[in-house]
Enzyme design. Structure first.
Site, PDB file in Angstrom:
ATOM      1  CB  CYS A   2      31.788  29.087  41.168  1.00 28.57           C
ATOM      2  SG  CYS A   2      32.831  28.113  40.277  1.00 28.57           S
ATOM      3  CG  ASN A 101      31.823  28.942  44.829  1.00 30.54           C
ATOM      4  OD1 ASN A 101      32.774  28.640  44.298  1.00 30.54           O
ATOM      5  ND2 ASN A 101      31.844  29.759  45.607  1.00 30.54           N
ATOM      6  N   GLY A 102      32.919  25.708  44.775  1.00 32.75           N
ATOM      7  CA  GLY A 102      33.690  24.737  45.749  1.00 32.75           C
ATOM      8  C   GLY A 102      34.330  23.774  45.323  1.00 32.75           C
ATOM      9  CD  GLU A 484      48.916  45.711  44.441  1.00 36.48           C
ATOM     10  OE1 GLU A 484      49.130  44.654  44.821  1.00 36.48           O
ATOM     11  OE2 GLU A 484      47.886  46.017  44.093  1.00 36.48           O
ATOM     12  CE  LYS A 488      46.541  44.602  40.977  1.00 41.56           C
ATOM     13  NZ  LYS A 488      46.156  44.893  42.484  1.00 41.56           N
ATOM     14  CD  GLU A 491      46.169  40.830  39.560  1.00 43.14           C
ATOM     15  OE1 GLU A 491      46.247  41.951  40.264  1.00 43.14           O
ATOM     16  OE2 GLU A 491      45.491  39.980  39.887  1.00 43.14           O
ATOM     17  CG  HIS A 507      72.310  40.529  48.284  1.00 44.66           C
ATOM     18  ND1 HIS A 507      73.561  40.544  48.714  1.00 44.66           N
ATOM     19  CD2 HIS A 507      71.813  41.693  48.962  1.00 44.66           C
ATOM     20  CE1 HIS A 507      73.874  41.392  49.615  1.00 44.66           C
ATOM     21  NE2 HIS A 507      72.796  42.173  49.778  1.00 44.66           N
ATOM     22  CE  LYS A 609      37.401  41.989  43.747  1.00 46.37           C
ATOM     23  NZ  LYS A 609      38.882  42.565  43.477  1.00 46.37           N
TER      24      LYS A 609
HETATM   25  C1  F6R Z   1      45.180  41.072  43.138  1.00 43.72           C
HETATM   26  C2  F6R Z   1      44.372  40.333  43.988  1.00 43.72           C
HETATM   27  C3  F6R Z   1      44.387  39.456  44.649  1.00 43.72           C
HETATM   28  C4  F6R Z   1      43.605  39.258  46.221  1.00 43.72           C
HETATM   29  C5  F6R Z   1      43.834  38.210  46.735  1.00 43.72           C
HETATM   30  C6  F6R Z   1      43.073  38.101  48.283  1.00 43.72           C
HETATM   31  O1  F6R Z   1      44.947  42.096  42.386  1.00 43.72           O
HETATM   32  O2  F6R Z   1      43.109  40.813  43.855  1.00 43.72           O
HETATM   33  O3  F6R Z   1      45.755  38.744  44.949  1.00 43.72           O
HETATM   34  O4  F6R Z   1      44.287  40.374  46.701  1.00 43.72           O
HETATM   35  O5  F6R Z   1      43.249  36.912  45.966  1.00 43.72           O
HETATM   36  O6  F6R Z   1      41.847  38.490  48.046  1.00 43.72           O
HETATM   37  P1  F6R Z   1      40.822  38.914  49.315  1.00 43.72           P
HETATM   38  O7  F6R Z   1      41.233  40.439  49.655  1.00 43.72           O
HETATM   39  O8  F6R Z   1      39.550  38.994  48.678  1.00 43.72           O
HETATM   40  O9  F6R Z   1      40.977  37.822  50.457  1.00 43.72           O
END
Ligand code: F6R
Length: 614
Positions: A2, A101-102, A484, A488, A491, A507, A609
């Site tokens: 949000c 937000n929350g 990682e 990527k 997502e 295993h 994000k």
């Molecule tokens: C993946 C990604 C998420 C963040 C995670 C932690 O591409 O961006 O997995 O790494 O939500 O976010 P931060 O670093 O903001 O605590």
């Protein structure tokens, strides 16, 4: 999670608010809405889906010109992402409009109480209760700020609220507990935003808000109090990046721009940390060397991509400092009753500095008397503010939801922490530290080369875009790289992707391998530990079972050639630094794969994000 904007001043509030929402859309994009105060009336518009839908709604049904307004872009928690549940929420008389937000944890109790008292709530959200509570409070307490404080005292959970009142046209009130809110100080105008991107176009002067504070903005004043009305101390700061950093700058997606910024992000994170005399200095280190010498265990907590940076850090910390180090998902950490004391250093890694799971974990750690150091990319955010020490990554704003430059700069900050501890503990000599720093400083050129060679990876992504499952293997620090790479792809492309430690394959996971399954393998540099040889054996094992192997191996490693269906060359770097280069082709691959499938690269479905709910 949000995005929230508030504005009072002389400009068109709608333009300011919509501009702010566009910059905050990465935080959530299930719906958007605005409310404006004009001549004693609140005018609002809201629409499910991305802001484009709200734009269309506003074009069809324009709102009157106003100079006071609030706005919201949502990542749904309570209630489906539809028009009714979109914010702002108004009370039944339409006097106040609220964006939030929350999660208000006691909303069910409050809703029942309101309904019993005759209120008619329209949405399924937790937020709407605030508008109705404010309606009742304003009948007793005509001042909006007083009414907001009284309501906040009744709320439990995490909330940032921004509110406007039809009867107080030049005022916007904000409140925060556990969720982010910053104030932008203008000249004859003031702003509120979930982060500074909301108002960076208009001002770079910001005011940090603390926990449990209420802020009242008018065109000429910013007044901050606690929830009981006592004046609160605030910290002012100047944002060290400008609007161009928060824009796409000619790129199709923020993610491409941010990937291209990685050589700079790595270099900037190193900048100024190493004095000419050879001593490593971390300016934001508020723990004394004596306190650090007492550290006998390190626990790294983080989520998602940041936790993979933590896994890389574990190898570096244990190797360079000999301090035992463990890595734990922040969302699990405090629920297992971890053993902590003041000689435990808890390291929290977070790009946003607002991730609720990580924030709650560090609060728990501090209650247990552990010392907390955070690695963070966002100046003024909550996690560094609540830490004993902080190392900022200087990656600049990261807008694309999937982290790229955030990750690489976190890895660099982890190396810096490990080397600093090695310096303090005396487990590395100064010249050894200098050598390692010089090796890290050389990496941006290697990253640049991989970015320049991206076309071959993009071609591969296009060739493989029909695949419905892809595996990633790595050993040692290549294991977090594999995790990682898989994250990527999951997502961005929404396909099955999994990372495994290559040695673990036999295993169980090898049963997944079938004819034509694409498998990426990150091969460690050749060394005394035989890891390269063992990884080459793993490649042979999966290839014998039909896998299509995509091998990432350093320049000059010719052992892999016979077993690689596709070979991606990596610049030569020491083993511990390999994640800084090996991750880059996997980012390019995921981006192009998603593009081939027609997905929104910057704003993948269901994600946001900054995850400010637990
Ligand atoms: C993946 C990604 C998420 C963040 C995670 C932690 O591409 O961006 O997995 O790494 O939500 O976010 P931060 O670093 O903001 O605590």
């Amino acid at each position: 999670m949000c995005g929230i904007v508030g504005y009072v001043g002389q400009r068109s509030a709608l333009d300011v608010v919509m501009g702010g929402l566009r910059r905050l859309e990465y935080r959530g994009y299930d719906s958007g809405g605005v409310a404006l105060v004009v001549d004693g009336t609140i005018h609002s518009a809201k629409k499910a889906g991305k802001l484009l839908n709200l734009d269309a709604e506003l074009a069809e049904n324009p709102l009157p010109v106003a100079h006071t307004g609030i706005g919201h872009t949502r990542w749904a928690t309570h209630g489906a992402p539809n028009d009714v549940n979109a914010h702002p929420h108004l009370d039944e008389t339409g006097r106040v409009a609220v964006v939030h937000n929350g999660i208000i944890e006691n909303f069910a109790v409050l809703r029942t109480e309101l309904e019993r008292a005759g209120h008619d709530l329209l949405s399924e959200t937790d937020t709407e209760v605030v508008a109705h509570l404010l309606h009742d409070e304003l009948a007793r307490t005509p001042d909006l700020s007083d009414a907001v404080r009284a309501v906040c005292r009744r709320l439990e959970g995490a909330f940032t609220l921004v509110i406007c009142d039809a009867e107080q046209p030049d005022v916007v009130v904000g409140a925060r507990r556990n969720s982010p809110l910053v104030v932008g100080r203008g000249d004859g105008e003031n702003f509120l935003g979930s982060d500074v991107a909301a108002f960076i176009e208009h001002t770079r002067d910001a005011v940090e808000l603390g926990q449990d504070q209420v802020v009242t903005i008018t065109p000429d004043a910013i007044v901050v109090t606690d929830f009981f009305g006592a004046p609160a101390e605030t910290t002012e700061y100047h944002v060290d990046w400008d609007v161009s950093a928060a824009e796409k700058g000619g790129y199709e997606w923020f993610m491409l721009k941010e990937m291209d910024e990685q050589p700079q992000a790595v270099a900037d994170t190193l900048l100024g940390r190493h004095s000419p005399g050879g001593q490593l200095q971390l300016d934001e280190m508020r723990l004394s060397d004596d306190e650090l010498r007492e550290v006998d265990r390190i626990v790294i907590i983080a989520c998602g991509t940041a936790s993979y940076a933590g896994l890389v850090a574990k190898y570096a910390i244990e190797h360079w400092t000999r301090i035992p180090c463990e890595v734990e998902l922040a969302s699990e950490f405090r629920y297992r009753d971890p053993i902590l004391d003041k000689s435990t250093l808890v390291v929290a890694i977070s790009q946003s500095g607002e991730t609720m799971d990580t924030l709650m974990a560090i609060r728990y750690a501090r209650q247990q008397r552990a010392r907390v150091l955070s690695i963070c990319n966002t100046n003024g955010s909550t996690i560094p503010r609540e830490s004993d020490a902080v190392i900022y990554t200087h990656a600049g704003p990261e807008v694309a939801v999937a982290s790229t430059k955030g990750f690489l700069s976190q890895v660099v900050a982890c190396y810096l922490l490990a080397l600093y501890l090695a310096q303090v503990k005396g487990t590395k000599y100064g010249d050894e530290i200098d050598d390692i720093l010089a090796e890290i400083a050389a990496v941006p050129a290697g990253i640049q080369r991989l970015l320049d060679e991206g076309d071959q990876v993009r071609k591969l992504a296009s060739d493989l875009s029909g695949a419905r499952s892809i595996l990633f293997l790595g050993r040692h620090v290549g294991y977090p790289v594999a995790l990682e790479g898989a994250l990527k792809l999951k997502e961005l492309a929404y396909i099955h992707a999994e990372g495994f430690a290559a040695g673990e394959l036999k295993h169980g996971p090898i049963a997944l391998v079938e004819e034509g399954l694409p498998v990426f393998v990150v091969v460690p540099p050749k060394g005394r530990d035989q890891l390269q040889e063992k990884t080459v054996s793993s490649i042979q094992e999966i290839r014998a079972r039909g896998a299509r192997t995509i091998v990432l191996a350093e320049d000059g490693d010719d052992d892999v050639i016979p077993y690689a269906d596709h070979l991606i060359r990596l610049p030569k770097v020491p083993t511990l630094l390999q994640p800084l280069v090996a991750t880059v082709p996997l980012q390019i691959f995921a981006t192009e794969f998603a593009h081939q499938l027609g997905h929104d690269v910057d704003q993948p479905r269901n994600l946001a994000k900054s995850v400010t709910v637990e």
